[in-house]
Design an enzyme around this catalytic site. Structure first.
Site, short mmCIF file in Angstrom:
data_model
loop_
_atom_site.label_atom_id
_atom_site.label_comp_id
_atom_site.label_asym_id
_atom_site.label_seq_id
_atom_site.Cartn_x
_atom_site.Cartn_y
_atom_site.Cartn_z
CG ASP A 156 -2.15 0.76 1.01
OD1 ASP A 156 -2.36 1.42 0.44
OD2 ASP A 156 -3.35 0.34 1.53
CG ASP A 211 -10.05 1.60 -1.00
OD1 ASP A 211 -8.85 1.79 -1.28
OD2 ASP A 211 -9.30 1.48 0.37
C1 GLA Z 1 -6.05 1.26 1.26
C2 GLA Z 1 -6.24 0.33 0.34
C3 GLA Z 1 -7.17 -0.72 0.76
C4 GLA Z 1 -6.68 -1.81 1.85
C5 GLA Z 1 -6.90 -0.64 3.16
C6 GLA Z 1 -5.99 -1.35 5.15
O1 GLA Z 1 -6.86 2.22 2.01
O2 GLA Z 1 -6.48 1.05 -1.00
O3 GLA Z 1 -7.21 -1.68 -0.26
O4 GLA Z 1 -5.31 -2.31 1.87
O5 GLA Z 1 -6.25 0.20 3.25
O6 GLA Z 1 -5.89 -0.17 5.17
#
Ligand code: GLA
Length: 397
Positions: A156, A211
């Site tokens: 990430d 997301d």
């Molecule tokens: C980000 C990523 C998500 C998930 C969260 C976890 O938002 O894009 O897919 O992995 O972090 O904290």
């Protein structure tokens, strides 16, 4: 004479060979993985930080029991919150309350079912949920993952400060290579620095957006969005995908309860047309048969997993009605007729729009009805329910 020639030839050829090898070692992702889009399950969409050992074991067993494994789902990935701290030597520590047997034992269990095991970390100092990130610990973490038996790393981009994305992701790619275990490398920087332009030689897949949310049309303050909006952002990215390197429009929401079955079927059809990684994000242990039927439709999955590795593209946009098509290895085209409107609509596709001669006769197969529909000359049209999709495969005779 012959000896001198060989000597001269080797003086020229050896440095070239060494150069080629070092180029390959240093700059190319050559892990040979994800030749078709990776398939599996990830904890985040349904469980967030509420992850633990029994959830992962039960999910792995459920993947086998429900036919998901048979359908191709392979990687069991724990997202954020498995990690709690570093020890005084800098080693990453899994939360001992939630994972009392440790990651090696858990990976062994997942492997014993014929599945693969994945973890999550972050290129910055902390993960998005404030757990220790891998910045400055890339090699140490990569070695730890390899020792535990990790097969997939989602990486990430939270808390990266002034770090540069290309060098941060390159550092982990090189660390994984040095650790010596083949590990699918999943880049998750939300499309913020256009990874499709640079990540082909760094990761096996890269997120293209913020997301996904389990809704038709919603936007979160921090950028989360439903699948139709994510779909819009994939237009034009098809040229960057191929075997070993995929655009990732985020994990599936199928089965998480925010959408209807018709909408979930559309979501899944479109992700398969996009050659998207298929990471289920629901509770596999308790999913209804109708949800399992969507996630395990082998004819639809075959479109996603087609060995040609071509991402589909939008071939027509009539406002609320769209036509998407994906070229397949056997010469056929998979087509999705997508209706965003609130009422049923009849959506046509002309053979010329998908590269076939105007007047050709083509057999059409409906991939959700699992039925041959007969021969169609020049075009096909079907009624598509509100917020729904029809998915067909076409190949002129
Ligand atoms: C980000 C990523 C998500 C998930 C969260 C976890 O938002 O894009 O897919 O992995 O972090 O904290």
């Amino acid at each position: 004479m012959k000896k001198r020639f060989l000597l001269k030839a080797s003086l020229i050829l050896i440095p070239i060979l060494l150069l080629l090898i070092s180029f390959k070692e240093g700059w190319v992702l050559d892990n040979g993985l994800a030749l078709t889009p990776p398939m599996g399950w990830n904890s985040w969409n349904k469980f967030g930080c509420n992850v633990n050992e029994s959830l992962i074991k039960e999910t792995a067993a459920a993947l086998v029991r429900t036919g998901m494994k048979d359908a191709g789902y392979q990687y069991v990935v724990i997202d954020d919150c498995w990690q709690i701290a570093r020890d005084d030597k800098g080693n990453i520590i899994a939360d001992p309350k939630r994972f009392p047997s440790g990651m090696k034992a858990l990976a062994d269990y997942v492997h014993s079912l014929g599945l693969k095991f994945g973890l999550y970390s972050d290129a910055g100092t902390k993960t998005c949920q404030g757990r220790p990130g891998s910045f400055g610990y890339e090699l140490q973490d990569a070695r730890q993952y390899a020792a535990w038996g990790v097969d997939y790393l989602k990486y990430d981009w939270c808390n990266h400060g002034s770090q540069d994305s290309i060098s941060s992701y390159t550092a982990m790619r090189d660390a994984l290579k040095q650790a010596g275990r083949p590990i699918v490398f999943s880049i998750c920087e939300w499309g913020s620095t256009k990874p499709w332009l640079w990540a082909k030689d760094i990761g096996n897949l890269w997120r293209t957006t913020e997301d996904i949310q389990d809704c038709w049309e919603c936007r979160r303050d921090w950028g989360g969005m439903g699948f139709p909006r994510i779909l819009d952002l994939q237009v034009g990215l098809e040229v960057y995908a191929g075997p070993g390197h995929w655009n990732d429009p985020d994990m599936l929401e199928v089965g998480n309860g925010g959408l209807t079955l018709i909408e979930y079927r559309a979501h899944f059809s479109l992700w398969c047309i996009l050659a998207a990684p298929l990471m289920a994000g629901n509770d596999i242990r308790t999913m209804a048969p109708e949800i399992a039927a969507i996630l395990t439709n082998k004819e639809v999955i075959a479109v996603d997993q087609d060995t040609l590795g071509k991402q589909g593209r939008k071939v027509r946009d009539d406002g609320d009605c769209e036509v998407w098509a994906k070229q397949l290895a056997d010469g056929s085209q998979a087509v999705v007729l997508f209706n965003r409107s609130g009422a049923e609509a009849r959506i046509p596709v002309n053979w010329t729009e998908i590269g076939f001669p105007a007047k050709s006769d083509a057999p059409v197969r409906d991939l959700w009805k699992k039925a041959d529909l007969g021969l169609f000359k020049g075009s096909y049209a079907a009624p598509v329910p509100a917020h729904g999709a029809v998915m067909i495969k076409v190949r002129p005779k």
